[in-house]
Design an enzyme around this catalytic site. Structure first.
Site, PDB file in Angstrom:
ATOM      1  N   GLU A   1      94.298  26.847  66.138  1.00 13.15           N
ATOM      2  CA  GLU A   1      95.636  27.357  65.847  1.00 13.15           C
ATOM      3  C   GLU A   1      96.369  26.392  64.918  1.00 13.15           C
ATOM      4  OE1 GLU A   1      99.180  28.862  65.289  1.00 13.15           O
ATOM      5  OE2 GLU A   1      97.551  30.026  66.188  1.00 13.15           O
ATOM      6  N   ALA A   2      96.983  26.934  63.872  1.00 13.32           N
ATOM      7  CA  ALA A   2      97.695  26.107  62.899  1.00 13.32           C
ATOM      8  C   ALA A   2      99.018  25.583  63.437  1.00 13.32           C
ATOM      9  CB  ALA A   2      97.929  26.894  61.616  1.00 13.32           C
TER      10      ALA A   2
ATOM     11  N   THR B   1      98.669  36.692  69.065  1.00 14.87           N
ATOM     12  CA  THR B   1      98.742  37.822  69.978  1.00 14.87           C
ATOM     13  C   THR B   1      97.357  38.284  70.396  1.00 14.87           C
ATOM     14  OG1 THR B   1     100.736  38.480  68.767  1.00 14.87           O
ATOM     15  CG2 THR B   1      99.793  40.093  70.297  1.00 14.87           C
ATOM     16  N   ALA B   2      96.455  38.477  69.441  1.00 19.17           N
ATOM     17  CA  ALA B   2      95.095  38.926  69.755  1.00 19.17           C
ATOM     18  C   ALA B   2      94.193  37.771  70.160  1.00 19.17           C
ATOM     19  CB  ALA B   2      94.500  39.657  68.552  1.00 19.17           C
TER      20      ALA B   2
ATOM     21  N   ASN C   1     108.898  37.483  67.876  1.00 19.98           N
ATOM     22  CA  ASN C   1     109.417  38.821  67.591  1.00 19.98           C
ATOM     23  C   ASN C   1     110.572  39.173  68.526  1.00 19.98           C
ATOM     24  OD1 ASN C   1     108.261  39.592  70.043  1.00 19.98           O
ATOM     25  ND2 ASN C   1     106.515  40.618  69.112  1.00 19.98           N
ATOM     26  N   PHE C   2     111.077  40.399  68.398  1.00 17.46           N
ATOM     27  CA  PHE C   2     112.220  40.834  69.195  1.00 17.46           C
ATOM     28  C   PHE C   2     111.798  41.531  70.486  1.00 17.46           C
ATOM     29  CE2 PHE C   2     114.136  39.971  65.136  1.00 17.46           C
ATOM     30  CZ  PHE C   2     115.395  39.485  65.453  1.00 17.46           C
ATOM     31  N   MET C   3     110.534  41.383  70.863  1.00 17.67           N
ATOM     32  CA  MET C   3     110.008  41.753  72.181  1.00 17.67           C
ATOM     33  C   MET C   3     109.973  43.246  72.460  1.00 17.67           C
ATOM     34  SD  MET C   3     111.582  38.690  74.560  1.00 17.67           S
ATOM     35  CE  MET C   3     113.278  38.912  74.051  1.00 17.67           C
ATOM     36  N   SER C   4     110.080  44.078  71.450  1.00 17.54           N
ATOM     37  CA  SER C   4     110.076  45.522  71.678  1.00 17.54           C
ATOM     38  C   SER C   4     108.684  45.986  72.086  1.00 17.54           C
ATOM     39  CB  SER C   4     110.519  46.247  70.409  1.00 17.54           C
ATOM     40  OG  SER C   4     110.569  47.635  70.612  1.00 17.54           O
TER      41      SER C   4
ATOM     42  N   HIS D   1     105.538  44.642  60.864  1.00 21.48           N
ATOM     43  CA  HIS D   1     104.410  45.346  61.478  1.00 21.48           C
ATOM     44  C   HIS D   1     103.278  45.528  60.462  1.00 21.48           C
ATOM     45  CE1 HIS D   1     107.621  47.376  64.252  1.00 21.48           C
ATOM     46  NE2 HIS D   1     107.344  46.138  64.628  1.00 21.48           N
TER      47      HIS D   1
END
Length: 622
Positions: free
Chosen positions: A44-45, A23-24, A102-105, A554
């Protein structure tokens, strides 16, 4: 350019090496490679999964969680505060990281959450007003229908950023009545703009769903990497795991990050960075990599057989995670939820057809309703007083605090105490979930959290409850010097009794919402907690919570600003080394953290550019 072979990667004279293309990491890769004379490398793994339907489709998370092709599939140590259960700790193992599983929230925290980093914890330069431009820069808000119960203001949203946000095209039929029942029970007005830093009340939430054509996930790969993957000064090596940071000593004895050692296809390689190494491996693996490199608590390093280069007892400590519990009710006849698709093959076929024809129906996105309340409004004055007394005097956490900075922890506790006495604080989150939320099975495998109603029940609907400001603290530490060994992950779930109080109050409130007359004829009976459990008895409610939680995914704080990194995200005691990911967040926020991580990475890219003299491009992006 697109992903490259290892020989091409290690021979490139990189300026910046980014460890973790999540993400970052991909935000940094896209922004730093805007400078054409700068060579940027990402390690990236996992794999590039651009166009993978499991990633793209809104129904995909259940298929990816627990699959080692997508998920690191970590497991916690047994949790004493949660009846000794060991929990599944998912982390995205692919380009895009957890933004891809993730669930995109898409939530933003309260302004106070961010301001407390500066005002309460002394992290200068990190306030809501300073971070808001970066929330906007990362976002591409799609048009919202006026009837969507999600008021938005152009002043606080971006419309040209890489990450699409939108309202899901499907809403469970019960949710209009449920939203009114929430309003009635909480006696709160709906937020005027829930993304402005004040989100108390209930509303339909945004998701990182790109609805410009077929509804698909918008994540770090599609938003940040895919548009720039042709840049000749950006190279990505996939399926490669970093083993340690390569440190040399300057003349003054301060270690300097020169590059990294990585493992790829059975062999180890060294690759160098002329300017900086940036860890973006997340809250589990960024502290692990620091410790593998000799940066951390000397006692932890000694136990793992690692020589200490830089002593810092805060590395890997301060782990904070939201936990969730839930109340589930069976829907009345004729009231559909996502569970209905498990029970009725014809209905499933109908919704598959709806998605294929016009991208609508229950498979186009299923969770939309959420809200926040203060703890003080859900509890009696006596209960609040008792909770306040326990914040600073909780024997169950004294052992954890003894290994951390006592002053730092005290300031965190004071911040939480102030919020919990504030009648405008977003202490508890409630999420309307059109399915049975199975905490009994979900703790060991997150893929089973929403896998259909229990035997003997028809379709269910759940209200998920989460404590936004946990006082429990945990840690992530290496067990051995082998980088392929998973670290010991101890989230410390419910180790502080106040966290149990808060979740129990939320469970009682959620049950009250379901029993509203506004839901007469729409729900039939309570499924979980079981009908025989008396929620008017807080001891029974607390006992239920201790046995029925799952992590919200989180995790943050293990390389916290002010403790492990400074306000410019530079690792203390080391030159040319930064950490940019959720691990630098010093304290939990009242939101899913993805939007905040995007904003932190966007701001970090400007900080790095300015430090390196690339300031001419900064204003164009704000």
């Amino acid at each position: 350019m697109a992903t490259v072979k290892v020989i091409d990667f290690i021979q490139t004279p990189f300026d910046f090496l980014i460890v973790g293309g999540g993400t970052a990491g991909l935000v940094l890769a896209a922004r730093l490679s805007e400078e054409p004379g700068i060579q940027v490398g990402v390690i990236e793994a996992g794999s590039l999964r651009l166009g993978d339907p499991k990633v793209d489709l809104p129904t995909g998370p259940g298929q990816m969680l627990g699959d080692p092709g997508y998920d690191w599939n970590f497991e916690s140590i047994p949790q004493a505060g949660a009846n000794a259960k060991a929990y599944h700790i998912p982390r995205g193992r692919m380009l895009g990281g957890s933004s891809g599983i993730n669930f995109m929230s898409y939530n933003r925290p309260s302004a106070e959450d961010i301001d407390d980093w500066a005002n309460k914890l002394g992290v200068k330069g990190w306030t809501w007003s300073e971070l808001l431009p970066y929330f906007k820069r990362s976002e591409n808000l799609e048009p919202i229908e006026p009837s969507a119960s999600c008021p938005v203001s152009p002043k606080v949203h971006g419309t040209g950023g890489p990450i699409h946000t939108s309202i899901g095209p499907w809403q469970a039929p019960i949710e209009e009545s449920l939203l009114a029942a929430f309003d009635e029970a909480a006696r709160l007005q709906r937020p005027a703009e829930p993304y402005s830093g004040a989100h108390l009340g209930f509303y339909r939430s945004l998701f990182t769903l790109d609805r410009t054509s077929t509804p698909v996930r918008s994540y770090a790969v599609s938003g940040y990497y895919a548009p720039v993957m042709g840049r000749p000064n950006l190279k990505v090596l996939e399926n490669a795991q970093v083993c340690r940071i390569l440190l040399s000593d300057a003349s003054d004895g301060i270690p300097v990050a020169e590059g990294v050692e990585l493992h790829h296809a059975g062999a180890r390689y060294a690759v160098s960075a002329r300017r900086e190494v940036i860890l973006s491996a997340g809250s589990v693996q960024s502290p692990q990599l620091l410790e593998l490199s000799g940066i951390g608590d000397p006692s932890v390093l000694e136990g793992a057989g690692i020589a200490c280069r830089v002593a810092n007892t805060d590395v890997g400590s301060n782990l904070q995670e939201h936990t969730m519990s839930a109340v589930s009710y069976e829907c009345a006849d004729g009231i559909m939820s996502v569970d209905s698709l498990f029970k009725d093959p014809a209905l499933l076929e109908e919704h598959q057809s709806l998605y294929a024809k016009n991208h609508s129906g229950a498979l186009s996105g299923s969770v939309s309703l959420m809200g926040f309340t203060p703890y003080s409004s859900l509890s009696t004055e006596t209960q609040v007083d008792a909770t306040m007394a326990r914040i600073f005097d909780a024997p169950s956490v004294s052992g954890r605090l003894s290994q951390q900075n006592a002053s730092y922890q005290r300031r965190q506790q004071e911040a939480v105490a102030a919020r919990m006495q504030n009648r405008w604080s977003a202490d508890i989150q409630f999420i309307g979930t059109p399915a049975y939320f199975n905490t009994a099975a979900g703790y060991a495998s997150c893929a089973k959290i929403m896998s259909g109603p229990p035997v003997g029940y028809s379709a269910c609907y759940s209200i998920v409850v989460s404590n936004m400001y946990p006082l429990s603290r945990g840690s992530v530490h290496v067990r051995t010097s082998n980088p392929m060994d998973a670290p010991a992950i101890d989230p410390g779930f419910l180790s502080h009794p106040v966290d149990v109080d808060v979740l129990a109050a939320g469970i009682v409130f959620a049950d009250r919402v379901f029993r509203s007359t506004l839901l007469n004829g729409k729900v039939r009976r309570r499924v979980s907690p079981p009908a025989g459990l008396d929620l008017s008895n807080m001891d029974e409610a607390r006992q239920f919570v201790r046995n029925h939680i799952v992590p919200y995914h989180h995790a943050l704080g293990t390389c916290a600003m002010g403790q492990v990194v400074d306000e410019k995200l530079r690792v203390k005691g080391v030159r040319r080394l930064r950490v940019v990911d959720a691990s630098v967040m010093p304290m939990q926020v009242s939101a899913a953290i993805m939007a905040t991580v995007y904003a932190i990475a966007e701001r970090a890219s400007d900080i790095i550019k300015k430090d390196c003299g690339f300031g001419r491009r900064l204003r164009a992006h704000i």
